[in-house]
Design an enzyme around this catalytic site. Structure first.
Site, PDB file in Angstrom:
ATOM      1  CG  ASN A 160      37.168  40.580  77.558  1.00 62.33           C
ATOM      2  OD1 ASN A 160      37.299  40.104  78.681  1.00 62.33           O
ATOM      3  ND2 ASN A 160      37.148  39.835  76.457  1.00 62.33           N
ATOM      4  N   GLY A 194      43.629  40.347  69.487  1.00 65.05           N
ATOM      5  CA  GLY A 194      44.964  40.299  70.076  1.00 65.05           C
ATOM      6  C   GLY A 194      46.100  40.192  69.070  1.00 65.05           C
ATOM      7  CD  GLU A 210      35.353  40.555  70.484  1.00 67.63           C
ATOM      8  OE1 GLU A 210      35.998  41.528  70.862  1.00 67.63           O
ATOM      9  OE2 GLU A 210      35.298  39.492  71.099  1.00 67.63           O
ATOM     10  CE  LYS A 263      40.489  39.339  75.322  1.00 64.99           C
ATOM     11  NZ  LYS A 263      41.043  38.979  74.021  1.00 64.99           N
ATOM     12  CG  HIS A 292      35.545  36.352  74.030  1.00 67.60           C
ATOM     13  ND1 HIS A 292      36.680  35.749  73.553  1.00 67.60           N
ATOM     14  CD2 HIS A 292      35.740  37.684  73.913  1.00 67.60           C
ATOM     15  CE1 HIS A 292      37.539  36.689  73.177  1.00 67.60           C
ATOM     16  NE2 HIS A 292      36.997  37.860  73.391  1.00 67.60           N
ATOM     17  CB  SER A 307      43.518  44.592  66.877  1.00 65.42           C
ATOM     18  OG  SER A 307      44.108  43.325  67.103  1.00 65.42           O
ATOM     19  CD  GLU A 365      40.383  35.435  74.008  1.00 70.49           C
ATOM     20  OE1 GLU A 365      40.078  35.722  75.180  1.00 70.49           O
ATOM     21  OE2 GLU A 365      40.970  36.231  73.243  1.00 70.49           O
TER      22      GLU A 365
HETATM   23  P1  PGA Z   1      41.791  42.708  71.708  1.00 69.46           P
HETATM   24  O1  PGA Z   1      40.647  41.715  72.273  1.00 69.46           O
HETATM   25  O2  PGA Z   1      41.245  44.096  71.806  1.00 69.46           O
HETATM   26  O3  PGA Z   1      42.965  42.468  72.626  1.00 69.46           O
HETATM   27  O4  PGA Z   1      42.053  42.296  70.302  1.00 69.46           O
HETATM   28  C1  PGA Z   1      39.297  41.941  71.983  1.00 69.46           C
HETATM   29  C2  PGA Z   1      38.436  40.902  72.634  1.00 69.46           C
HETATM   30  O5  PGA Z   1      38.818  39.722  72.654  1.00 69.46           O
HETATM   31  O6  PGA Z   1      37.348  41.210  73.143  1.00 69.46           O
END
Ligand code: PGA
Length: 250
Positions: free
Chosen positions: A13, A173, A167, A15, A98, A212, A100
């Site tokens: 992903n 992140g 998640e 983003k 997601h 992560s 976010e």
């Molecule tokens: P990350 O993000 O691997 O950077 O923690 C995962 C995601 O948001 O899908």
């Protein structure tokens, strides 16, 4: 025949990262997918890159998808992208829900459910993201929150081409991950929920872990029961970082 959930899916992903200049790397992702025929490899990309990325991926097994879609097929929604637009650009799947987007855009489970329906209507596979905040986990509510997100975000009827990504919001992140025991408990919980809801059709639904994931922890996370793959943010931006995760799934 192998159960679908025995075949792992590693989805990146990107983003809000990447421009056309970064698509030179697509060849390395496509080669990786080619070299690892036992693993499904996918990249969810910004809308601006999907058409070119799908062309570059060509006949390779690398799947290109969107990061979100609008719930309507078209109309007066400035700045939004519909599921048929993603499909026409060459996407074969999209992320929805997601965290976010749930946070930044205030998307509710009702919004997410409408998006799942729109994606299905356009023939796209769906990776539906769920996960609790740190405060919810600390309050012992993680499983309740995830069950509520699942029941609110999944439309009625057959599951279709559905993947769930668990998640934990606090792991995205941050470099932090839940304990292996907590990952196992949540994935068992989700598997149980899916079996209750979909009966034998639940066996086709993969449950990814996200938050992560990197080369150094992928093998341990992918060894957990009911972890059928990973959704990878930061470590999907460079094929060198993504490769060990895909290899760990092979
Ligand atoms: P990350 O993000 O691997 O950077 O923690 C995962 C995601 O948001 O899908």
């Amino acid at each position: 025949m192998r159960d679908m959930t025995e075949r792992r899916l590693i989805a990146g992903n990107w983003k809000m990262n990447g421009t056309h200049a970064d698509l030179g790397a697509l060849g390395a992702f496509a080669r990786l997918a080619d070299e690892m025929p036992g693993v499904d490899v996918a990249l969810a990309l910004p809308s601006t890159l999907i058409f070119a990325a799908a062309q570059l991926a060509g006949d390779t097994p690398l799947a290109i998808g969107g990061e979100d879609c609008h719930h309507e097929v078209g109309g007066a929604h400035t700045g939004c992208v519909s599921a048929p637009m993603l499909a026409a650009a060459g996407a074969t799947f999209t992320l929805v829900g997601h965290s976010e987007r749930r946070t930044d855009q205030g998307e509710t489970d009702d919004d997410v459910r409408a998006k799942v329906e729109a994606a299905r209507g356009a023939g796209l596979g769906v990776i539906l993201c769920v996960g609790e905040t740190e405060a919810q986990r600390d309050a012992g509510e993680a499983e309740t929150v995830v069950a509520r997100q699942l029941s609110g975000s999944i439309p009625n009827g057959a599951p279709g081409d559905l993947t769930i990504a668990y998640e934990p919001v606090w792991a995205i992140g941050t470099g932090r991950t839940p304990t292996i025991q907590d990952v196992a408990a949540m994935h068992d919980h989700i598997r149980g929920w899916l079996s209750y809801r979909f009966g034998k059709h639940a066996a086709r639904i993969r449950i990814l872990y996200g938050g992560s994931v990197k080369g150094s922890n992928a093998a341990e996370l992918l060894a957990v029961g009911n972890v059928d793959g990973a959704l990878v943010g930061g470590a999907s931006l460079k094929s060198d970082d993504f490769r060990p995760i895909v290899e760990a799934a092979g």
